[in-house]
Design an enzyme around this catalytic site. Sequence first.
Site, PDB file in Angstrom:
ATOM      1  N   TYR A  29       0.816  -1.220   0.000  1.00  0.00           N
ATOM      2  CA  TYR A  29       0.000   0.000   0.000  1.00  0.00           C
ATOM      3  C   TYR A  29       0.849   1.269   0.000  1.00  0.00           C
ATOM      4  O   TYR A  29       0.427   2.312   0.495  1.00  0.00           O
ATOM      5  CB  TYR A  29      -0.964   0.036   1.195  1.00  0.00           C
ATOM      6  CG  TYR A  29      -0.309  -0.178   2.535  1.00  0.00           C
ATOM      7  CD1 TYR A  29       0.190   0.917   3.273  1.00  0.00           C
ATOM      8  CD2 TYR A  29      -0.217  -1.442   3.088  1.00  0.00           C
ATOM      9  CE1 TYR A  29       0.764   0.731   4.491  1.00  0.00           C
ATOM     10  CE2 TYR A  29       0.372  -1.631   4.320  1.00  0.00           C
ATOM     11  CZ  TYR A  29       0.857  -0.547   5.022  1.00  0.00           C
ATOM     12  OH  TYR A  29       1.433  -0.729   6.257  1.00  0.00           O
ATOM     13  N   TYR A  31       5.092   3.225  -1.056  1.00  0.00           N
ATOM     14  CA  TYR A  31       6.507   3.189  -1.399  1.00  0.00           C
ATOM     15  C   TYR A  31       7.318   3.518  -0.155  1.00  0.00           C
ATOM     16  O   TYR A  31       6.908   4.350   0.665  1.00  0.00           O
ATOM     17  CB  TYR A  31       6.831   4.188  -2.500  1.00  0.00           C
ATOM     18  CG  TYR A  31       6.062   3.968  -3.786  1.00  0.00           C
ATOM     19  CD1 TYR A  31       6.249   2.829  -4.536  1.00  0.00           C
ATOM     20  CD2 TYR A  31       5.162   4.946  -4.243  1.00  0.00           C
ATOM     21  CE1 TYR A  31       5.549   2.635  -5.709  1.00  0.00           C
ATOM     22  CE2 TYR A  31       4.473   4.757  -5.418  1.00  0.00           C
ATOM     23  CZ  TYR A  31       4.656   3.585  -6.137  1.00  0.00           C
ATOM     24  OH  TYR A  31       3.942   3.401  -7.299  1.00  0.00           O
ATOM     25  N   SER A  33      11.197   4.775   0.999  1.00  0.00           N
ATOM     26  CA  SER A  33      12.420   5.383   0.496  1.00  0.00           C
ATOM     27  C   SER A  33      13.282   5.824   1.670  1.00  0.00           C
ATOM     28  O   SER A  33      12.793   6.023   2.777  1.00  0.00           O
ATOM     29  CB  SER A  33      12.112   6.561  -0.406  1.00  0.00           C
ATOM     30  OG  SER A  33      11.389   7.551   0.295  1.00  0.00           O
ATOM     31  N   LYS A  47       7.652   6.441   4.359  1.00  0.00           N
ATOM     32  CA  LYS A  47       6.677   5.544   3.749  1.00  0.00           C
ATOM     33  C   LYS A  47       5.521   6.373   3.222  1.00  0.00           C
ATOM     34  O   LYS A  47       4.839   7.058   3.980  1.00  0.00           O
ATOM     35  CB  LYS A  47       6.190   4.524   4.774  1.00  0.00           C
ATOM     36  CG  LYS A  47       5.184   3.520   4.210  1.00  0.00           C
ATOM     37  CD  LYS A  47       4.666   2.586   5.287  1.00  0.00           C
ATOM     38  CE  LYS A  47       5.768   1.688   5.783  1.00  0.00           C
ATOM     39  NZ  LYS A  47       5.233   0.672   6.733  1.00  0.00           N
ATOM     40  N   ASP A 207       1.885 -11.517  13.463  1.00  0.00           N
ATOM     41  CA  ASP A 207       2.541 -11.727  12.155  1.00  0.00           C
ATOM     42  C   ASP A 207       4.063 -11.668  12.323  1.00  0.00           C
ATOM     43  O   ASP A 207       4.773 -10.987  11.576  1.00  0.00           O
ATOM     44  CB  ASP A 207       2.061 -10.666  11.162  1.00  0.00           C
ATOM     45  CG  ASP A 207       2.474 -11.024   9.721  1.00  0.00           C
ATOM     46  OD1 ASP A 207       2.794 -12.217   9.472  1.00  0.00           O
ATOM     47  OD2 ASP A 207       2.498 -10.125   8.860  1.00  0.00           O
TER      48      ASP A 207
END
Length: 1029
Positions: A29, A31, A33, A47, A207
Site C-alpha cells: 500500500y 513506497y 524510500s 513511507k 505476524d
Amino acid sequence: MTLDYEIYKEGGILNNRYQKIEDISEGSYGYVSLAKDVREKRLVAVKYIFKLEDDGQYDGPQDDENDCDSSDCDDDEDTKVDTDRHENENGNASSNNGSSREKKHNLYKHKKSLISSKVKSRLSNNICLEAMYEVDIQTKIGRHQNIAALLDFFDSYIIMEYCSGGDLYEAIKADAVPKKTKSITHIITQIMDAIEYVHNKGIYHRDIKPENILISGIDWTIKLTDWGLATTDKTSMDRNVGSERYMSPELFDSNLDIKERKEPYDCAKVDLWAMGIVFLNIVFHKNPFSIANQSDKSFCYFAANREALFDVFSTMAYDFFQVLRYSLTIDPANRDLKMMRTELQNLSEYTLDDEYYNNLDEGYEETMIDGLPPQPVPPSSAPVSLPTPISSSNKQHMPEFKKDFNFNNVNERKRSDVSQNQNVASGFFKKPSTQQQKFFNQGYNTTLSTHERAKSAPKFKFKKRNKYGRTDNQFSKPVNIEDRKKSKILKKSRKPLGIPTPNTHMNNFFHDYKARDEFNTRDFFTPPSVQHRYMEGFSNNNNKQYRQNRNYNNNNNNSNNNHGSNYNNFNNGNSYIKGWNKNFNKYRRPSSSSYTGKSPLSRYNMSYNHNNNSSINGYARRGSTTTVQHSPGAYIPPNARNHHVSPTNQFLRVPQSTAPDISTVLGGKPSYQEHYTQDSMDSEGDHDSDDVLFTLEEGDHDFVNGMDNLSINDHLPHTTVGSHNEVFVHASTNHNNNGNNNHIDTNSTTNQYHRQYIPPPLTTSLHINNNNNESNELPDLLKSPASSEAHLNLSSGPIDPILTGNIGNRYSHSSDSKELEQERRLSMEQKFKNGVYVPPHHRKSFNLGTQVPPMNMKTSNEATLSVSHNSVNFGGSYNSRRSSANESNPLHMNKALEKLSSSPGAKSSFVGFPKPLLPRNHSSTTIALQNEDVFADSNNDAIIFEDEEYEGESDKMAHGKMEGGDNESSSTSPDERQIFGPYEIYAQTFAGSTHDKKLGAGRKTSIQDEMVGSLEQYKNNWLILQQQD
C-alpha cells in the site's frame, strides 16, 4: 500520487525536513524510500501511503465528524465486540453474515473505530485504513529499543526509524546471520524482549516472521516492525491472519472440530508459536514444516512426537530443543514465554557445530582489540586495579565493542573497525563536553556531535535521482527500485524460507536405483552349485571320486585326467608335480586301500624316471607303472613308501600280504595286547590321518602289530639266493633320457655309486620264501640302514665287525670266501653274548648263509632295530665315519669304497631314497644289545646309538686326528667322558676286556669315543620320548 510526492521524488524537501536519498522498496500500500532528516541530521525511512480503489465507499468526512476520543472509542469497541459475539452465539447474526462484502464492511468499521482521533486528525482521509490502524498501534506501543520507532506521521506519509542492516529474511538468505552461540542468544533475546514488552502493553503482533524483523547497526540490534495485523484483543475469532508458515495450528480450521471452531484463540500464544519458528530460521535457516496442519507430513510427524525435530535438524542440540518445548507445542496452554527465557539462560549451545564457530574468529578479533590504544590512567583516588566508573555528570556515551557481529564482506569489517577505533580514541583522549552534546527523542541517536553524522548512518555520497546509480555505501543494502513502471509488490510476495527434507533425496536415490533394475543376485552371491561342490561338499562322502583322482586313481573310463596326472621333470635331481594337486601331495597322506580294494603296496611304487617326455597316470593304461615322487627330506609314512618296480615288472615284485608282528618274526606267540591291537587295526579301513605322523595309538606295539600293508620289501630290492647262499641285489634305475635300464650287481665295484637302499641285517633268523605269493615281512620301522655295498644279511649267526682277515676279498667272488665265512662264524659263536646292541655302522653287509643260530642266542624275544637317522643322506657323497686306515670296516658304508676314504666329512647320498626316521614311541620296542657285536665281552647292557653327523672339527674332537697309514688311535679313558650309567661298569668292562685293545689298535676311533656320541644321542632321544608320552 500527490504533488508533494512528485517534488520529493525529484529531490525536493518534504515537509521542510526530509530529503530523499534513494528508494528502498515498494509495499502493498505504498513506497518506502531512504531520506535524510535535515533538522535532526539522521537517516529516516519515509513511507508514502496511497489510497486503494475500493476504500472510498467506506470512507467519508462524515465518519470523522462522528469520531470520539480514544477512550470512548475503546469502550464502544469493546461493547460492540461483546454484542457481536453474543449475537453469533444466539444465531441472531444472520444479517452480518449475509454477504462477504457486508462482512468486510463491518470489519472495516470495527478497525476504523479502533483508530484514535489524534491519528485521524493528522493523517489524510485518502490513506488506507491499514496504514491508519498501524500508526494507531505504534502510538500505543511507545518506544522500545527493539521496536522500530514511529518518528512522525502527517498527510499520506509515515516517518519511521531507519535500520541500515535490512531485515532478517535477507540476512538469512545471504547467510549473514552470526553462528556463534553468544551472538545467536543476543538476537533471540532481543526478539523475546520485544514480544514481552508489547504483550505487557496488551498488544499482540500476530505476524511475527523474519521479514518483519529489522537489523539496526553493526551490533545486530533487532527492531520489530509491521504492526498491520496486530490487535489489542486478548482473544480473537479472526483466524485468517498471519503468514502461513508461521501460523499456529489453532489458526487452521482443519485442525479443529466444530466445537473448537466456535471458541476464540489466544493471540499471545500465536506469537509464541511464531517465535519458535523464527528461532529455527535463525539457527538453521530453514522451516520445520511448510504449514501446521494435516496436509504436511512433517507436521504430522512432529505432532505425534516433538522429538521429530531431531530428524529434520540433525545437528540441533538438546538445550535448544528445551527452549522450543515451551514454544512449539500443539496445546497453546503449554506455551510459556518465561520458561523459554529460563531455558535460554541455561543454554550452552544451539547446534553441535557451535564449538567450531565459537573458536573460528577469535584470533582475528583479539588482534584488532590489541591494536587499540591503552586505557588512560585513572585518578589517584580510584584503585588502579579497577576501571574508573563513568561519572553521572558526564553523559558521554562510551561505545561498546561487540564480537558477535559477523560480516561476510571483509572490507565492511575493516571499515567498521577503523571507524570504531577512531571513535574510541577520540573518546579516550578528549575531555567530555556537555556543550557539544544534544539529546533527541528519548534515546534515539542520543549522542551526536555538531560536526559529525550519526554513528548509525552509513557513509556514502548523495546523488540526484536522475543520476541514480551505485553508491559507495558499504553498510546499507537497500532494495533497488530501478523500474518505476513495474507492478506493485505485495507484502507476501517474497518467497518463504525452504523446508529441510533430509529423506527426500535418499528416497529418490533408492527409487532411481530400483528403477534401473540392474541388480542381479548372481553378481553378488555364490551360486548354489559352486557352494555345494567347492565349499559344503568338500568333505562329503560323495566326493570319493574326487579324492581318488587326487590320489592318483583315475577310474573314469580309463581316460587321462589332469587332476590325477603326475609329471616328473628332471631338474637338478628334483621332481615337481604340475597342477593344483601339488599341495595335496605335500600335505595330505594318500587314502588307504579301502576305496579301491587294492593294497597300498600295489599303488605306491617307486620308479626313477627322469625323462622329460614321460608321464604316468595311475591305472589309466595297461603296462604303465605308477610313481609317486617325494621331495628330498620329506617324511614318508610307512604305508605310503614307494617300492622299486621296474617298467617290465621283472624285478622287485612285492606280493600283497600283511606284515607279521614282531612275535611272529621272532618265533614267539603274540601277547593279548598285540593280538587285540592287530585285530583292531585290521578292522579299520582308512588310515588317512595326517594329524599324527609319529604318534602311535593305544599300545606300545601298535607301530609293529597294528599297521597293515607294512612290508620289509618296501625298500628292499629283489633278492636272489645264489649257489653260495649269497644274496644279490637287483635295482632298476634310469638316469638316461633313452629309458635304458642299468642292472646293478652288488658284487661289482664299478657301479658302487648306484647302490640301492638296503635295510640292515637282523640278528634274528629271517627266512625268505622264494614263493612270490607268500613271504614274511617286517615293518619298515624295524629296518636299519646299511651301506650301499652291503648284501642283505639273512644269517642269524653272530657278527664280528672287527676282522683281521682280508676284508677286501669280500667284494669279489674269490675261492677262499667260504673259508673266511667259516672263520667268522667260529669267532662270533665264541664271542656270542646276550644283551649287546649292534650299531648300524658295525653290522656286516654279507650274507653268511642261512645257518642255525647258536643255542645260547635268544631269538624269540629280542630284535635289533636301527635308530640311525643319517645312515643314508641326500647329498653328493657318503657320510664318512672314520675308522682305521689300513683295516677298513666292512660295516661302514663309506669304508667299502676306497675312493671315498680320502674325503673325510663327506656325506653319503642315495638318489631318490628317503631317510629312515625314528618313530615317536620307538623306545617301546626291543632295543636289547646283542652278543655278536664288538661289545660281546662286556658285562653291561648299555644302549648305544649312532651319532647323527660327524664332520669338520667335531669329527676330529670325537674320533681323533686321522693319519694315513697309522694304525694307532688316540683313545680316551672312560673316566674322562660323560657316560650314561655308573662309571664303574664301563671302567671294569674296558679294563677286563682284551678285545678293546685289539679294537683300539685296529681302528682310529676307539669304542669309548663311539659310546660318547651314542649315549648322548640316546639321552636326547629318551628325553624327547618322555616329553611326547
